[in-house]
Structure formats: structure tokens, C-alpha cells
Design an enzyme around this catalytic site. Structure first.
Site, PDB file in Angstrom:
ATOM      1  N   ARG A  27     -29.503 -60.717  74.608  1.00 52.92           N
ATOM      2  CA  ARG A  27     -28.439 -60.292  73.689  1.00 52.92           C
ATOM      3  C   ARG A  27     -27.506 -61.447  73.314  1.00 52.92           C
ATOM      4  O   ARG A  27     -26.292 -61.261  73.209  1.00 52.92           O
ATOM      5  CB  ARG A  27     -27.596 -59.172  74.314  1.00 52.92           C
ATOM      6  CG  ARG A  27     -28.329 -57.882  74.568  1.00 52.92           C
ATOM      7  CD  ARG A  27     -28.305 -57.007  73.314  1.00 52.92           C
ATOM      8  NE  ARG A  27     -28.947 -55.742  73.587  1.00 52.92           N
ATOM      9  CZ  ARG A  27     -28.286 -54.606  73.827  1.00 52.92           C
ATOM     10  NH1 ARG A  27     -26.986 -54.584  73.795  1.00 52.92           N
ATOM     11  NH2 ARG A  27     -28.946 -53.512  74.050  1.00 52.92           N
ATOM     12  N   ARG A  31     -21.736 -58.836  70.047  1.00 57.47           N
ATOM     13  CA  ARG A  31     -20.309 -58.592  69.849  1.00 57.47           C
ATOM     14  C   ARG A  31     -19.352 -59.494  70.596  1.00 57.47           C
ATOM     15  O   ARG A  31     -18.161 -59.494  70.309  1.00 57.47           O
ATOM     16  CB  ARG A  31     -19.998 -57.127  70.186  1.00 57.47           C
ATOM     17  CG  ARG A  31     -20.488 -56.164  69.121  1.00 57.47           C
ATOM     18  CD  ARG A  31     -20.408 -54.742  69.617  1.00 57.47           C
ATOM     19  NE  ARG A  31     -21.328 -54.581  70.744  1.00 57.47           N
ATOM     20  CZ  ARG A  31     -21.573 -53.420  71.342  1.00 57.47           C
ATOM     21  NH1 ARG A  31     -20.955 -52.331  70.945  1.00 57.47           N
ATOM     22  NH2 ARG A  31     -22.430 -53.353  72.344  1.00 57.47           N
ATOM     23  N   ARG A  40     -21.064 -58.478  60.950  1.00 56.84           N
ATOM     24  CA  ARG A  40     -21.304 -57.037  61.088  1.00 56.84           C
ATOM     25  C   ARG A  40     -20.356 -56.251  60.172  1.00 56.84           C
ATOM     26  O   ARG A  40     -20.760 -55.275  59.540  1.00 56.84           O
ATOM     27  CB  ARG A  40     -21.089 -56.649  62.537  1.00 56.84           C
ATOM     28  CG  ARG A  40     -21.426 -55.231  62.901  1.00 56.84           C
ATOM     29  CD  ARG A  40     -21.150 -55.109  64.393  1.00 56.84           C
ATOM     30  NE  ARG A  40     -21.508 -53.835  64.967  1.00 56.84           N
ATOM     31  CZ  ARG A  40     -20.691 -52.802  65.035  1.00 56.84           C
ATOM     32  NH1 ARG A  40     -19.485 -52.875  64.502  1.00 56.84           N
ATOM     33  NH2 ARG A  40     -21.083 -51.697  65.633  1.00 56.84           N
ATOM     34  N   ASP A  77     -33.691 -54.559  67.092  1.00 49.49           N
ATOM     35  CA  ASP A  77     -33.467 -53.627  68.192  1.00 49.49           C
ATOM     36  C   ASP A  77     -34.798 -53.038  68.615  1.00 49.49           C
ATOM     37  O   ASP A  77     -35.750 -53.002  67.820  1.00 49.49           O
ATOM     38  CB  ASP A  77     -32.513 -52.505  67.766  1.00 49.49           C
ATOM     39  CG  ASP A  77     -31.909 -51.844  68.993  1.00 49.49           C
ATOM     40  OD1 ASP A  77     -30.946 -52.397  69.551  1.00 49.49           O
ATOM     41  OD2 ASP A  77     -32.422 -50.795  69.420  1.00 49.49           O
ATOM     42  N   TYR A 154     -35.639 -42.862  74.968  1.00 47.23           N
ATOM     43  CA  TYR A 154     -34.734 -42.594  73.835  1.00 47.23           C
ATOM     44  C   TYR A 154     -35.311 -41.521  72.911  1.00 47.23           C
ATOM     45  O   TYR A 154     -34.576 -40.687  72.383  1.00 47.23           O
ATOM     46  CB  TYR A 154     -34.464 -43.883  73.047  1.00 47.23           C
ATOM     47  CG  TYR A 154     -33.602 -44.860  73.810  1.00 47.23           C
ATOM     48  CD1 TYR A 154     -32.215 -44.726  73.832  1.00 47.23           C
ATOM     49  CD2 TYR A 154     -34.163 -45.900  74.548  1.00 47.23           C
ATOM     50  CE1 TYR A 154     -31.418 -45.614  74.552  1.00 47.23           C
ATOM     51  CE2 TYR A 154     -33.379 -46.790  75.277  1.00 47.23           C
ATOM     52  CZ  TYR A 154     -32.006 -46.630  75.268  1.00 47.23           C
ATOM     53  OH  TYR A 154     -31.225 -47.505  75.986  1.00 47.23           O
TER      54      TYR A 154
HETATM   55  O1  CP3 Z   1     -31.087 -60.646  72.559  1.00 44.27           O
HETATM   56  C1  CP3 Z   1     -30.740 -60.655  71.343  1.00 44.27           C
HETATM   57  O2  CP3 Z   1     -29.790 -61.355  70.916  1.00 44.27           O
HETATM   58  C2  CP3 Z   1     -31.571 -59.857  70.342  1.00 44.27           C
HETATM   59  C3  CP3 Z   1     -31.023 -58.629  69.956  1.00 44.27           C
HETATM   60  C4  CP3 Z   1     -31.249 -57.327  70.726  1.00 44.27           C
HETATM   61  C5  CP3 Z   1     -30.443 -56.197  70.464  1.00 44.27           C
HETATM   62  N1  CP3 Z   1     -30.963 -55.143  71.135  1.00 44.27           N
HETATM   63  C6  CP3 Z   1     -29.272 -56.190  69.578  1.00 44.27           C
HETATM   64  C7  CP3 Z   1     -28.264 -55.136  69.727  1.00 44.27           C
HETATM   65  C8  CP3 Z   1     -32.227 -56.947  71.638  1.00 44.27           C
HETATM   66  C9  CP3 Z   1     -33.309 -57.781  72.312  1.00 44.27           C
HETATM   67  C10 CP3 Z   1     -32.041 -55.544  71.880  1.00 44.27           C
HETATM   68  C11 CP3 Z   1     -32.914 -54.748  72.757  1.00 44.27           C
HETATM   69  C12 CP3 Z   1     -32.486 -53.396  73.162  1.00 44.27           C
HETATM   70  N2  CP3 Z   1     -31.892 -52.430  72.402  1.00 44.27           N
HETATM   71  C13 CP3 Z   1     -32.731 -52.852  74.448  1.00 44.27           C
HETATM   72  C14 CP3 Z   1     -33.490 -53.549  75.553  1.00 44.27           C
HETATM   73  C15 CP3 Z   1     -32.673 -54.577  76.221  1.00 44.27           C
HETATM   74  C16 CP3 Z   1     -31.541 -54.035  77.052  1.00 44.27           C
HETATM   75  O3  CP3 Z   1     -30.405 -54.412  76.746  1.00 44.27           O
HETATM   76  O4  CP3 Z   1     -31.810 -53.325  78.008  1.00 44.27           O
HETATM   77  C17 CP3 Z   1     -32.195 -51.540  74.451  1.00 44.27           C
HETATM   78  C18 CP3 Z   1     -32.200 -50.577  75.624  1.00 44.27           C
HETATM   79  C19 CP3 Z   1     -31.693 -51.286  73.151  1.00 44.27           C
HETATM   80  C20 CP3 Z   1     -31.115 -50.019  72.637  1.00 44.27           C
HETATM   81  C21 CP3 Z   1     -29.724 -50.217  72.218  1.00 44.27           C
HETATM   82  N3  CP3 Z   1     -29.337 -50.886  71.066  1.00 44.27           N
HETATM   83  C22 CP3 Z   1     -28.555 -49.811  72.894  1.00 44.27           C
HETATM   84  C23 CP3 Z   1     -28.533 -49.081  74.210  1.00 44.27           C
HETATM   85  C24 CP3 Z   1     -27.462 -50.245  72.105  1.00 44.27           C
HETATM   86  C25 CP3 Z   1     -25.995 -50.006  72.353  1.00 44.27           C
HETATM   87  C26 CP3 Z   1     -25.582 -51.092  73.267  1.00 44.27           C
HETATM   88  C27 CP3 Z   1     -24.122 -51.345  73.276  1.00 44.27           C
HETATM   89  O5  CP3 Z   1     -23.798 -52.330  73.939  1.00 44.27           O
HETATM   90  O6  CP3 Z   1     -23.350 -50.595  72.643  1.00 44.27           O
HETATM   91  C28 CP3 Z   1     -27.971 -50.950  71.002  1.00 44.27           C
HETATM   92  C29 CP3 Z   1     -27.185 -51.632  69.953  1.00 44.27           C
HETATM   93  C30 CP3 Z   1     -27.309 -53.113  69.882  1.00 44.27           C
HETATM   94  N4  CP3 Z   1     -28.501 -53.785  69.895  1.00 44.27           N
HETATM   95  C31 CP3 Z   1     -26.251 -54.058  69.718  1.00 44.27           C
HETATM   96  C32 CP3 Z   1     -26.851 -55.315  69.593  1.00 44.27           C
HETATM   97  C33 CP3 Z   1     -26.182 -56.625  69.325  1.00 44.27           C
HETATM   98  C34 CP3 Z   1     -24.770 -53.733  69.598  1.00 44.27           C
HETATM   99  C35 CP3 Z   1     -24.635 -53.217  68.217  1.00 44.27           C
HETATM  100  C36 CP3 Z   1     -23.292 -53.358  67.590  1.00 44.27           C
HETATM  101  O7  CP3 Z   1     -23.044 -54.401  66.920  1.00 44.27           O
HETATM  102  O8  CP3 Z   1     -22.527 -52.397  67.702  1.00 44.27           O
END
Ligand code: CP3
Length: 354
Positions: A27, A31, A40, A77, A154
Site C-alpha cells: 500500500r 492516504r 483522490r 484493488d 468479500y
Molecule cells: O500497494 C499498493 O500501493 C497498491 C494498491 C493496493 C490497494 N489495495 C489500494 C487501496 C493494493 C495492493 C490493495 C489490495 C487490497 N485491497 C487488499 C489486499 C491487501 C491487504 O491490505 O490486505 C484488500 C483486502 C483490499 C480491499 C480493500 N480496498 C479494503 C479493505 C479497503 C479499505 C481499506 C482502508 O484502509 O480503508 C480498500 C481501499 C483501498 N485500496 C485504499 C487504497 C489506497 C484506500 C482507499 C481510499 O483512498 O479511501
């Protein structure tokens, strides 16, 4: 021969000699970076960032402009696949991902089909090609997907942050239905990762964020088995280059030996396991990626540096280690902490590579 200016990550994943330990952060675009929050806001919301290749490229590049990272990771994602299957992904502000139509009824489950990546996920492939152009071979680009089990969590629960009651009920009461979902999803992930490789991804990672909630035997049968299926169907070479693969099961420390047999090149480790122990158990077979507790980034530069040194020392001499966090970086991380981490890995790791 690779044209990459810095291929340290790819060499480490293949356990070939490197001059230092490469580092990237799960990640890494997100943010905690003010520039991400600005983009964003311009895009409107998170999904619009993912679905627009210009925005996705912009945010993928942001952490690389700030830090000397050894890899870029596609900004996207894991939930793009269930979205492309028609489940209706949306993000309620402050509540994480949700689906309008979670999978509950047998009829819906039986009519599930694998999306065509060239059609339904074209925006991801366009982002991959555009990011590769923008990277101009500075560092490799990592593509990724969720594991079938994690995606199914999910798809069936319909949201994150649950007790896994729906999926576990299906697992024990109607395993045939869950297997059907996992089969279609594994096929979808294989096609999706192969399309990312063809579009320019130079390594791939499977995120099995929720495999660790399963029992010992359920993990083998309902998570690992489908990741093996994907690894069997994955393109191992593109344009004459090997494409290394990483499997990360959060909470998978008990099962390292069986994950190492799955056909992947590297294992992602969360922070609960000592990396010296992990290397003793599986280091002859696979490279290791990890495993700093992301909460350490809330501490001081001195503590961060000490904790980085501990992991490097525990892994010890030789190649086969990619430094990373044990899970995604928190949105509350001070950006300077990431700088301390990356610089510490680069300077302190040289002595472990001769
Ligand atoms: O690593 C990177 O920079 C690449 C981007 C990336 C995102 N999601 C961006 C993201 C990657 C590799 C993911 C994978 C992902 N997404 C996983 C597996 C990895 C992990 O963290 O366990 C999972 C379970 C998801 C599902 C998901 N997407 C969730 C649970 C959330 C909410 C998380 C939160 O912190 O609120 C997201 C949203 C998400 N995916 C964000 C980002 C940068 C935050 C979105 C925002 O800007 O509000």
C-alpha cells in the site's frame, strides 16, 4: 537480458545475488501521502482513481518520486474482479468496501462467470501499460490480485470487517457451493494476472489477506489449493524475462512449508513470525518478503532503524530477501517514517551482501 536500470527486486525474488536488500511497501501509494489525497480529491473517489489509467499512473508514481523504492506496484484493488463479475462494488465513506449484490443464493452462485480481462478489466490493463511507459525501466512493476478465498470473503460477506460467519457457514454446510465460487474465481485470477503480465507487469503477488482465519485443513483445501491452481496456470516468462510470483497469506506463519510447495518464487511474511525461523524452514526453496510491523512506523527514527537492523540481521547474509512491511502501511503513518525505513534498509543491508 533485462533493460531495467534497477532489477534488484527481481533478482532477490529469484534468489540471485544483489548488492543490497531491495525494499518496497505494501500500500505504498495511499492516504498517508498528502499528494495522494490531492489526486483522490480531483478524481472524486477511490474507485474513480482505479478506473482512470491517468490517475492510476499518477498515484502509482507518487511514492517513487519521494523515496528510492526498488519497485512500483500497480495502483488498483483486489476487488476489481468481483466488481467485473457484476457484484456492484462501492466504497461507503469511512466504511471500506461493500457489494450491492453479495453471493448468497445458489442460483446466483451457479450463474457466476469469469470476466474477460481484455473487456471487463481493460482499465487495469491500460493502467499497467501506461505505468510501464511512465516508469521508463527505472524499477520493475508489480502486478497483483487477491486470492480466491480472500475475494470470496468479500463476495459472500458483502463487506469487510465481519466475523466470516457467512463464508464459514457455506464452507461447512455447502462446501460444493463455495468450491464452485473458488473455481470460477481462481480461473478469473489466472486470466487477470496473465493479462497483467502481457500488459507489462514484471512480477506478480497474490494477496491472501484472510487465509489466516481458516483452520489448518480448511486453509489447505479452500485457500492454498486454489492459489496452487493459479500458479500452475500462470505465465512464468514474458519477453524472455522470468516473472517471479509472491504469495502472501496473512497469518500463514504456521503453514510456511506447504505454501513454499505451492509453486511460488517467494513468500510474503506478516510480522508475527521471526524471519530467521522462516528462512530456516523454507529459505532453501523460496525467497522471503517482509516483515516489519507497520505500527513501528509510528515510532522514532532510532526505533525504526533498530527494528530494520534486527530483521536484516535475522535474515542474515545472502540474497533472497525483499524488505517489506508485514501488512499495508497505515493511513496515519508520517511520510518521514517511510523515508527512514527505506534509507535504513539500503544503507544497513550492504554488509549482508558481498
Ligand atoms: O500497494 C499498493 O500501493 C497498491 C494498491 C493496493 C490497494 N489495495 C489500494 C487501496 C493494493 C495492493 C490493495 C489490495 C487490497 N485491497 C487488499 C489486499 C491487501 C491487504 O491490505 O490486505 C484488500 C483486502 C483490499 C480491499 C480493500 N480496498 C479494503 C479493505 C479497503 C479499505 C481499506 C482502508 O484502509 O480503508 C480498500 C481501499 C483501498 N485500496 C485504499 C487504497 C489506497 C484506500 C482507499 C481510499 O483512498 O479511501
Amino acid at each position: 537480458m533485462t533493460k531495467l536500470k534497477n532489477d534488484t527486486l527481481l533478482r532477490a525474488l529469484l534468489k540471485q545475488p544483489t548488492e543490497y536488500t531491495p525494499v518496497w511497501m505494501m500500500r505504498q501509494a495511499g492516504r498517508y501521502l498528502p499528494e495522494y489525497n490531492k489526486t483522490r480529491a480531483r478524481a472524486g473517489d477511490f474507485l474513480s482513481l482505479c478506473k482512470n489509467p491517468d490517475f492510476a499512473t499518477e498515484v502509482t508514481m507518487q511514492p517513487l518520486e519521494r523515496y528510492s523504492l526498488d519497485a512500483a506496484i500497480l495502483f488498483s484493488d483486489i476487488l476489481t474482479i468481483p466488481d467485473a463479475m457484476g457484484l456492484g462494488l462501492y466504497f461507503a465513506e469511512g466504511e471500506g468496501p461493500k457489494f450491492e449484490r453479495p453471493l448468497r443464493e445458489e442460483k446466483e452462485i451457479r450463474s457466476l462467470t469469469a470476466p474477460d480481462p481484455a473487456l471487463h478489466l481493460k482499465y487495469v490493463m491500460d493502467a499497467v501499460s501506461q505505468i510501464r511507459k511512465t516508469l521508463d525501466n527505472q524499477v520493475p512493476l508489480i502486478g497483483f490480485s487477491g486470492s480466491p478465498f480472500t475475494l470470496a470473503c468479500y463476495m459472500i460477506e458483502g463487506r469487510g470487517g465481519t466475523d466470516f460467519r457467512q463464508i464459514k457457514t457455506m464452507l461447512y454446510k455447502r462446501p460444493d457451493l463455495l468450491r464452485h465460487i473458488l473455481d470460477i474465481t481462481a480461473q478469473s485470477v489466472t486470466n487477470y494476472l496473465n493479462a497483467q503480465i502481457e500488459s507489462g507487469a514484471q512480477a506478480v503477488m497474490i494477496f491472501d489477506t484472510w487465509g489466516g482465519v481458516l483452520s489448518h485443513s480448511a486453509y489447505q483445501e479452500f485457500s492454498l489449493r486454489y492459489m496452487k491452481q493459479i500458479l500452475t496456470g500462470l505465465k512464468r516468462e514474458h519477453d524472455g524475462e522470468r516473472i517471479p510470483s509472491v504469495v502472501f497469506t496473512k497469518g500463514g506463519g504456521l503453514w510456511l512449508e506447504s505454501i513454499a510447495e505451492s509453486g511460488c518464487d517467494a513468500l510474503g511474511l506478516d510480522w508475527t513470525i521471526n524471519i530467521a525461523e522462516a528462512r530456516n524452514r523454507v529459505g532453501h526453496k523460496v525467497a522471503l518478503q517482509g516483515n516489519l510491523d507497520p505500527a513501528i512506523l509510528f515510532s522514532t527514527p532510532e526505533v525504526i532503524t533498530t527494528e530494520v537492523e534486527k530483521i536484516l540481521k535475522d535474515y542474515g547474509s545472502g540474497s533472497g530477501h525483499v524488505f517489506n512491511l508485514g501488512h499495508g502501511i497505515s493511513q496515519f503513518t508520517p511520510p518521514e517514517s517511510a523515508l527512514t525505513l527505506i534509507n535504513a534498509v539500503h544503507s544497513l543491508s550492504k554488509k549482508y551482501h558481498s
